[in-house]
Write a protein that holds these residues in place. Sequence first.
Motif, PDB file in Angstrom:
ATOM      1  N   THR A   1      -6.919  46.372  34.616  1.00 62.01           N
ATOM      2  CA  THR A   1      -5.588  46.862  34.115  1.00 62.01           C
ATOM      3  C   THR A   1      -5.721  48.226  34.143  1.00 62.01           C
ATOM      4  O   THR A   1      -6.633  48.933  33.657  1.00 62.01           O
ATOM      5  N   ALA A   2      -4.619  48.747  35.032  1.00 61.30           N
ATOM      6  CA  ALA A   2      -4.317  50.362  34.842  1.00 61.30           C
ATOM      7  C   ALA A   2      -3.281  50.485  33.962  1.00 61.30           C
ATOM      8  O   ALA A   2      -2.151  50.055  33.998  1.00 61.30           O
ATOM      9  N   SER A   3      -3.480  51.699  33.144  1.00 60.94           N
ATOM     10  CA  SER A   3      -2.465  51.931  31.937  1.00 60.94           C
ATOM     11  C   SER A   3      -2.431  53.427  31.878  1.00 60.94           C
ATOM     12  O   SER A   3      -3.233  54.157  32.237  1.00 60.94           O
ATOM     13  N   LEU A   4      -1.048  54.122  31.429  1.00 59.14           N
ATOM     14  CA  LEU A   4      -0.933  55.436  31.132  1.00 59.14           C
ATOM     15  C   LEU A   4      -0.519  55.421  29.605  1.00 59.14           C
ATOM     16  O   LEU A   4       0.191  54.505  29.050  1.00 59.14           O
ATOM     17  N   GLU A   5      -1.480  56.272  28.753  1.00 56.85           N
ATOM     18  CA  GLU A   5      -1.448  56.298  27.320  1.00 56.85           C
ATOM     19  C   GLU A   5      -1.011  57.873  27.107  1.00 56.85           C
ATOM     20  O   GLU A   5      -1.573  58.608  27.485  1.00 56.85           O
ATOM     21  N   VAL A   6      -0.429  57.987  26.102  1.00 60.47           N
ATOM     22  CA  VAL A   6      -0.234  59.271  25.566  1.00 60.47           C
ATOM     23  C   VAL A   6      -0.495  59.239  24.011  1.00 60.47           C
ATOM     24  O   VAL A   6      -0.253  58.397  23.234  1.00 60.47           O
ATOM     25  N   CYS A   7      -1.336  60.395  23.583  1.00 58.66           N
ATOM     26  CA  CYS A   7      -1.994  60.385  22.393  1.00 58.66           C
ATOM     27  C   CYS A   7      -1.514  61.714  21.475  1.00 58.66           C
ATOM     28  O   CYS A   7      -1.532  62.885  22.263  1.00 58.66           O
ATOM     29  N   GLU A   8      -1.024  61.749  20.453  1.00 59.52           N
ATOM     30  CA  GLU A   8      -0.740  62.817  19.618  1.00 59.52           C
ATOM     31  C   GLU A   8      -1.521  63.007  18.681  1.00 59.52           C
ATOM     32  O   GLU A   8      -1.867  62.220  17.599  1.00 59.52           O
ATOM     33  N   TRP A   9      -2.039  64.443  18.518  1.00 59.48           N
ATOM     34  CA  TRP A   9      -3.228  64.599  17.704  1.00 59.48           C
ATOM     35  C   TRP A   9      -2.975  65.857  16.897  1.00 59.48           C
ATOM     36  O   TRP A   9      -1.861  66.787  17.270  1.00 59.48           O
ATOM     37  N   VAL A  10      -3.472  66.083  15.646  1.00 59.96           N
ATOM     38  CA  VAL A  10      -3.091  67.113  14.815  1.00 59.96           C
ATOM     39  C   VAL A  10      -4.457  67.686  14.496  1.00 59.96           C
ATOM     40  O   VAL A  10      -5.485  66.705  13.885  1.00 59.96           O
ATOM     41  N   ARG A  11      -5.081  69.034  14.611  1.00 62.12           N
ATOM     42  CA  ARG A  11      -6.249  69.512  14.197  1.00 62.12           C
ATOM     43  C   ARG A  11      -5.983  70.318  13.001  1.00 62.12           C
ATOM     44  O   ARG A  11      -5.404  71.451  12.885  1.00 62.12           O
ATOM     45  N   LEU A  12      -6.502  69.885  11.835  1.00 65.61           N
ATOM     46  CA  LEU A  12      -6.304  70.653  10.652  1.00 65.61           C
ATOM     47  C   LEU A  12      -7.814  70.748  10.229  1.00 65.61           C
ATOM     48  O   LEU A  12      -8.658  71.305  10.874  1.00 65.61           O
TER      49      LEU A  12
END
Length: 337
Positions: free
Chosen positions: A249-260
């Motif tokens: 399986t090939a997939s495209l993922e988007v990850c939203e991060w916060v660095r505090l």
Amino acid sequence: MPLVQEACNCRLRAVPLSVMEAGVKTATSVNGHARNGTPALEVHLCREAFYTGRRLSGVVVLRLAKPVAIRSLTISVAGNEYPTGASLARALKPGGAFFDRELLLSGALQPRLASDRLSLLWNSVLGRYKGRTLAAGEHTHPFSIPLPASLPPSYEGRAGKIEYRVTARLQLATGRTIKDSRVIRVVFVPRLHRGRPVAVSYPTADGAVHSTEIEVNIELPDRMVAMGESVHGRLAISNPHGIAIPRVTASLEVCEWVRLAVDKEIQRERVDTTAVKPRIPEASFIEADFSLRAPKSAPPSIEGTAISVIWLLKLSLETDPPIEFKTPIVVYSPVEG
């Protein structure tokens, strides 16, 4: 890099700009924006969106019904981050901009030392400081400010907000300040992206990560893709021990991060996926093409000081245990003009 002024094809309402140089129209008639003798300040920008690595250009228009003494007329652009989960005090903390550029259009800049500012204020109160006197009429000041290529784009999503604001500021000799400010959209323009090796590892039952005998080669003609377009590639799997691979399986993922205080993943979403079923699961060599689309509505890649948006191309092999390969790609807003 010094800030220089350049010409700009801006559309101004009732402001004929036949010559794009800072100047004064000495006509005594002033439009309704400057009634009762109050200076009117307006910012006009050349476009709806501005691109990293290029210039932010526009014109500041000052209309005066009578001569006015000023300390300074400046234009500035500032970028601020408002991460999700940050305290209100931190979000509103003054001087917290990760990007701040100011250009002097007329007069003199504000003194940096507190003692000098206090002295200037006192002399203004006593009438000793007259500043620079501008004639009645319409004053037009073109400006151009470079935007570094490394700036993150404008963003508003689950990880927070990245906002850019342009502000024209007129400080009168009396100390009074008049401002015109507006939020602008900054779009990321990708630079040459060096390819990174694909991570070859898989998780085991105890959560540890080990290497595997299976080798994967991913050929990507371009690791950068515009939103609304597709990333194309070809995968090649070397399977010398004949491990059964019934599905890839090939997939495209988007990850939203916060660095505090610590890194925190706010959102992970799989935006597109495609599956490959090898004709012979135990084959020693497997090849296949794939294509994955980055939606127009998704956020672009971002590397801010507190907010990040990371895009990953992932390959999942349905072995026992499962094996996962991943590599980062860059997703950006299409550049127009």
